[in-house]
Structures are given as structure tokens and as C-alpha cells.
Design a protein around this motif. Sequence first.
Motif, PDB file in Angstrom:
ATOM      1  N   ARG A 124      42.629 -35.105  -8.410  1.00  0.00           N
ATOM      2  CA  ARG A 124      41.818 -34.900  -9.611  1.00  0.00           C
ATOM      3  C   ARG A 124      42.060 -33.507 -10.200  1.00  0.00           C
ATOM      4  O   ARG A 124      42.183 -33.345 -11.408  1.00  0.00           O
ATOM      5  CB  ARG A 124      40.336 -35.095  -9.294  1.00  0.00           C
ATOM      6  N   THR A 125      42.131 -32.485  -9.324  1.00  0.00           N
ATOM      7  CA  THR A 125      42.379 -31.121  -9.783  1.00  0.00           C
ATOM      8  C   THR A 125      43.738 -31.015 -10.434  1.00  0.00           C
ATOM      9  O   THR A 125      43.903 -30.389 -11.494  1.00  0.00           O
ATOM     10  CB  THR A 125      42.290 -30.133  -8.604  1.00  0.00           C
ATOM     11  N   ASP A 126      44.744 -31.606  -9.803  1.00  0.00           N
ATOM     12  CA  ASP A 126      46.100 -31.584 -10.338  1.00  0.00           C
ATOM     13  C   ASP A 126      46.140 -32.261 -11.709  1.00  0.00           C
ATOM     14  O   ASP A 126      46.768 -31.760 -12.646  1.00  0.00           O
ATOM     15  CB  ASP A 126      47.046 -32.288  -9.367  1.00  0.00           C
ATOM     16  N   ARG A 127      45.466 -33.381 -11.848  1.00  0.00           N
ATOM     17  CA  ARG A 127      45.442 -34.103 -13.117  1.00  0.00           C
ATOM     18  C   ARG A 127      44.741 -33.288 -14.191  1.00  0.00           C
ATOM     19  O   ARG A 127      45.205 -33.216 -15.336  1.00  0.00           O
ATOM     20  CB  ARG A 127      44.728 -35.453 -12.927  1.00  0.00           C
ATOM     21  N   ASN A 128      43.642 -32.640 -13.830  1.00  0.00           N
ATOM     22  CA  ASN A 128      42.910 -31.820 -14.793  1.00  0.00           C
ATOM     23  C   ASN A 128      43.753 -30.642 -15.282  1.00  0.00           C
ATOM     24  O   ASN A 128      43.698 -30.282 -16.465  1.00  0.00           O
ATOM     25  CB  ASN A 128      41.613 -31.300 -14.174  1.00  0.00           C
ATOM     26  N   GLU A 129      44.521 -30.062 -14.385  1.00  0.00           N
ATOM     27  CA  GLU A 129      45.384 -28.949 -14.769  1.00  0.00           C
ATOM     28  C   GLU A 129      46.471 -29.410 -15.725  1.00  0.00           C
ATOM     29  O   GLU A 129      46.803 -28.704 -16.689  1.00  0.00           O
ATOM     30  CB  GLU A 129      45.994 -28.308 -13.528  1.00  0.00           C
ATOM     31  N   ARG A 130      47.026 -30.591 -15.472  1.00  0.00           N
ATOM     32  CA  ARG A 130      48.055 -31.123 -16.366  1.00  0.00           C
ATOM     33  C   ARG A 130      47.477 -31.419 -17.743  1.00  0.00           C
ATOM     34  O   ARG A 130      48.101 -31.138 -18.775  1.00  0.00           O
ATOM     35  CB  ARG A 130      48.691 -32.383 -15.772  1.00  0.00           C
ATOM     36  N   LEU A 131      46.285 -31.989 -17.780  1.00  0.00           N
ATOM     37  CA  LEU A 131      45.638 -32.287 -19.058  1.00  0.00           C
ATOM     38  C   LEU A 131      45.316 -30.999 -19.810  1.00  0.00           C
ATOM     39  O   LEU A 131      45.472 -30.932 -21.045  1.00  0.00           O
ATOM     40  CB  LEU A 131      44.359 -33.106 -18.831  1.00  0.00           C
ATOM     41  N   SER A 132      44.861 -29.992 -19.086  1.00  0.00           N
ATOM     42  CA  SER A 132      44.548 -28.713 -19.710  1.00  0.00           C
ATOM     43  C   SER A 132      45.797 -28.082 -20.321  1.00  0.00           C
ATOM     44  O   SER A 132      45.765 -27.582 -21.452  1.00  0.00           O
ATOM     45  CB  SER A 132      43.947 -27.759 -18.675  1.00  0.00           C
ATOM     46  N   ALA A 133      46.912 -28.119 -19.579  1.00  0.00           N
ATOM     47  CA  ALA A 133      48.162 -27.566 -20.085  1.00  0.00           C
ATOM     48  C   ALA A 133      48.647 -28.346 -21.301  1.00  0.00           C
ATOM     49  O   ALA A 133      49.173 -27.764 -22.265  1.00  0.00           O
ATOM     50  CB  ALA A 133      49.226 -27.586 -18.987  1.00  0.00           C
ATOM     51  N   LEU A 134      48.454 -29.668 -21.287  1.00  0.00           N
ATOM     52  CA  LEU A 134      48.871 -30.499 -22.409  1.00  0.00           C
ATOM     53  C   LEU A 134      48.055 -30.181 -23.660  1.00  0.00           C
ATOM     54  O   LEU A 134      48.599 -30.062 -24.757  1.00  0.00           O
ATOM     55  CB  LEU A 134      48.711 -31.979 -22.047  1.00  0.00           C
ATOM     56  N   ARG A 135      46.740 -30.017 -23.489  1.00  0.00           N
ATOM     57  CA  ARG A 135      45.883 -29.691 -24.638  1.00  0.00           C
ATOM     58  C   ARG A 135      46.259 -28.327 -25.219  1.00  0.00           C
ATOM     59  O   ARG A 135      46.292 -28.151 -26.446  1.00  0.00           O
ATOM     60  CB  ARG A 135      44.412 -29.693 -24.207  1.00  0.00           C
ATOM     61  N   ARG A 136      46.506 -27.382 -24.334  1.00  0.00           N
ATOM     62  CA  ARG A 136      46.906 -26.047 -24.794  1.00  0.00           C
ATOM     63  C   ARG A 136      48.189 -26.114 -25.605  1.00  0.00           C
ATOM     64  O   ARG A 136      48.313 -25.483 -26.657  1.00  0.00           O
ATOM     65  CB  ARG A 136      47.083 -25.106 -23.592  1.00  0.00           C
ATOM     66  N   GLN A 137      49.170 -26.869 -25.111  1.00  0.00           N
ATOM     67  CA  GLN A 137      50.438 -26.975 -25.821  1.00  0.00           C
ATOM     68  C   GLN A 137      50.263 -27.700 -27.148  1.00  0.00           C
ATOM     69  O   GLN A 137      50.919 -27.347 -28.153  1.00  0.00           O
ATOM     70  CB  GLN A 137      51.469 -27.698 -24.948  1.00  0.00           C
ATOM     71  N   MET A 138      49.397 -28.696 -27.199  1.00  0.00           N
ATOM     72  CA  MET A 138      49.140 -29.398 -28.457  1.00  0.00           C
ATOM     73  C   MET A 138      48.557 -28.444 -29.498  1.00  0.00           C
ATOM     74  O   MET A 138      48.905 -28.511 -30.680  1.00  0.00           O
ATOM     75  CB  MET A 138      48.183 -30.569 -28.221  1.00  0.00           C
ATOM     76  N   ILE A 139      47.680 -27.544 -29.054  1.00  0.00           N
ATOM     77  CA  ILE A 139      47.102 -26.561 -29.962  1.00  0.00           C
ATOM     78  C   ILE A 139      48.176 -25.588 -30.453  1.00  0.00           C
ATOM     79  O   ILE A 139      48.241 -25.260 -31.645  1.00  0.00           O
ATOM     80  CB  ILE A 139      45.955 -25.802 -29.265  1.00  0.00           C
ATOM     81  N   LEU A 140      49.044 -25.150 -29.546  1.00  0.00           N
ATOM     82  CA  LEU A 140      50.129 -24.253 -29.937  1.00  0.00           C
ATOM     83  C   LEU A 140      51.075 -24.921 -30.928  1.00  0.00           C
ATOM     84  O   LEU A 140      51.493 -24.310 -31.923  1.00  0.00           O
ATOM     85  CB  LEU A 140      50.905 -23.800 -28.703  1.00  0.00           C
ATOM     86  N   ASP A 141      51.428 -26.175 -30.675  1.00  0.00           N
ATOM     87  CA  ASP A 141      52.318 -26.900 -31.575  1.00  0.00           C
ATOM     88  C   ASP A 141      51.687 -27.050 -32.955  1.00  0.00           C
ATOM     89  O   ASP A 141      52.357 -26.894 -33.988  1.00  0.00           O
ATOM     90  CB  ASP A 141      52.647 -28.282 -31.003  1.00  0.00           C
ATOM     91  N   ALA A 142      50.400 -27.346 -32.968  1.00  0.00           N
ATOM     92  CA  ALA A 142      49.690 -27.485 -34.243  1.00  0.00           C
ATOM     93  C   ALA A 142      49.650 -26.146 -34.973  1.00  0.00           C
ATOM     94  O   ALA A 142      49.860 -26.080 -36.194  1.00  0.00           O
ATOM     95  CB  ALA A 142      48.274 -28.001 -34.001  1.00  0.00           C
ATOM     96  N   ALA A 143      49.387 -25.073 -34.241  1.00  0.00           N
ATOM     97  CA  ALA A 143      49.328 -23.748 -34.852  1.00  0.00           C
ATOM     98  C   ALA A 143      50.669 -23.370 -35.472  1.00  0.00           C
ATOM     99  O   ALA A 143      50.722 -22.823 -36.578  1.00  0.00           O
ATOM    100  CB  ALA A 143      48.921 -22.710 -33.815  1.00  0.00           C
ATOM    101  N   GLN A 144      51.747 -23.680 -34.789  1.00  0.00           N
ATOM    102  CA  GLN A 144      53.069 -23.353 -35.330  1.00  0.00           C
ATOM    103  C   GLN A 144      53.318 -24.082 -36.634  1.00  0.00           C
ATOM    104  O   GLN A 144      53.844 -23.500 -37.594  1.00  0.00           O
ATOM    105  CB  GLN A 144      54.152 -23.697 -34.311  1.00  0.00           C
ATOM    106  N   ARG A 145      52.929 -25.346 -36.704  1.00  0.00           N
ATOM    107  CA  ARG A 145      53.114 -26.104 -37.945  1.00  0.00           C
ATOM    108  C   ARG A 145      52.291 -25.510 -39.079  1.00  0.00           C
ATOM    109  O   ARG A 145      52.760 -25.423 -40.219  1.00  0.00           O
ATOM    110  CB  ARG A 145      52.750 -27.577 -37.722  1.00  0.00           C
ATOM    111  N   VAL A 146      51.064 -25.115 -38.781  1.00  0.00           N
ATOM    112  CA  VAL A 146      50.194 -24.559 -39.823  1.00  0.00           C
ATOM    113  C   VAL A 146      50.673 -23.175 -40.254  1.00  0.00           C
ATOM    114  O   VAL A 146      50.671 -22.864 -41.450  1.00  0.00           O
ATOM    115  CB  VAL A 146      48.728 -24.504 -39.347  1.00  0.00           C
ATOM    116  N   PHE A 147      51.109 -22.345 -39.302  1.00  0.00           N
ATOM    117  CA  PHE A 147      51.645 -21.035 -39.671  1.00  0.00           C
ATOM    118  C   PHE A 147      52.846 -21.195 -40.584  1.00  0.00           C
ATOM    119  O   PHE A 147      53.006 -20.455 -41.558  1.00  0.00           O
ATOM    120  CB  PHE A 147      52.064 -20.260 -38.417  1.00  0.00           C
ATOM    121  N   GLU A 148      53.710 -22.139 -40.260  1.00  0.00           N
ATOM    122  CA  GLU A 148      54.912 -22.359 -41.053  1.00  0.00           C
ATOM    123  C   GLU A 148      54.549 -22.846 -42.451  1.00  0.00           C
ATOM    124  O   GLU A 148      55.199 -22.487 -43.434  1.00  0.00           O
ATOM    125  CB  GLU A 148      55.823 -23.369 -40.358  1.00  0.00           C
ATOM    126  N   ARG A 149      53.509 -23.622 -42.537  1.00  0.00           N
ATOM    127  CA  ARG A 149      53.095 -24.187 -43.831  1.00  0.00           C
ATOM    128  C   ARG A 149      52.301 -23.205 -44.681  1.00  0.00           C
ATOM    129  O   ARG A 149      52.538 -23.067 -45.879  1.00  0.00           O
ATOM    130  CB  ARG A 149      52.249 -25.437 -43.579  1.00  0.00           C
TER     131      ARG A 149
END
Length: 204
Positions: free
Chosen positions: A7-32
Amino acid sequence: MPAVPPRTDRNERLSALRRQMILDAAQRVFERDGLEKTTLRAIAKEAGCTTGAIYPWFAGKEALYGALLDASLQRLHTHLLAATSGGAAATAARQAIQAFFGYYAERRTDFSLGLYLFQGLGPRGLGRDMDERLNGRLRQCVDLLGHALARTTSWPEATVRVEQMNVFTYLIGLLLLLHTRRLKSLGQQADVLLDHYCHALEQR
């Protein structure tokens, strides 16, 4: 050492995925929109989350920008290391120069991040600590250009220090001309100019 609970391992993976999704979104908005016009609300909308979901990782849009640039410079450093590890000393400088140019020629967004082009020509709002950390990352990359120059030439260390900055300045100027399509309007080709530049360095 005890195994990590699933469960801990899965939560860490989900947390890392959410963080990366936010970074990817931020890059698109900065570029725009550019850094100054970008809001956390716009980033959250792009990422499909609330603004409150961003704060566990990032205090604001400047922290997001800094994280993106930090990751970009780490990728550049890894790319340069791979390109300059081994090989003949006579071509070390050429390999490093071509690797640096190629990295940013293929990654316009990373180039804009690196020059703060999403917010104008200065690192406004990034904060002293973050700006120093990012400058340190960049120095590591520029130093790799210097290490390659030292292998190819017989220049003293002081000369290498000066010349690595000259090389860096030339590459940034050439990349700026490339990405603004000025080279095409001037009837020039980047690969030809780069080859001539490398040849001139090797003959010195």
C-alpha cells in the motif's frame, strides 16, 4: 531490511504520478501564457485538479518553474556526460558542442525555460536560493564544455575557463537564431555554421 508494504509503495507511485502531471501541466501553461500571466488556477485546470492539490508539492508557480528548469538542466548534464564520455581527445570538443546544440535544438521548450523566455529576460520571482541552485546546475553543464575543450586543446586552464564561456555564448546565440527562424531568413544552416566553428576551434 523489512519489505515496503504494498500500500505504501502504491501510494508513493501515485504521489509521484500526480506531481509529474502537475509539472507537465505547468510546462504547457508556461509555454502558452508566460510565467507572469500564468496562475495556479490555470495550472490546476490544465492538470485536472484543484489549486489546493498543488500546494503539497509546490508553494507557487515560481517553484513549479524552478522545478521544471532544474529537471531540464539535469537532463542536459546527463546528455552531455553521455556524449563526452570516452572517444578520441581530438574530437572531444566537437562532440560536446554538438551534443549541447542538439539537446536544445530538439527541445525548444527546454531552451525557453533555460533563458527564462517564458517570463522575460530575468529570473524574477524565483528567489535567491532557487536561482543559485539553477545557476549551479548550469555551471556544471558549461564546465563539461570546458573539460572537452581541455581534452582537445593544449590551452592552459585559465584560457579554457574563458573559452568555455565563449563557446556557451556562441551556442546560445546560434540556438536563439535557430528557434526564432532568423537563420533561415539569413540563408544560413545551423549544422554548417556549427561545423565551421568546431573546425576553427580544433585548428587553434
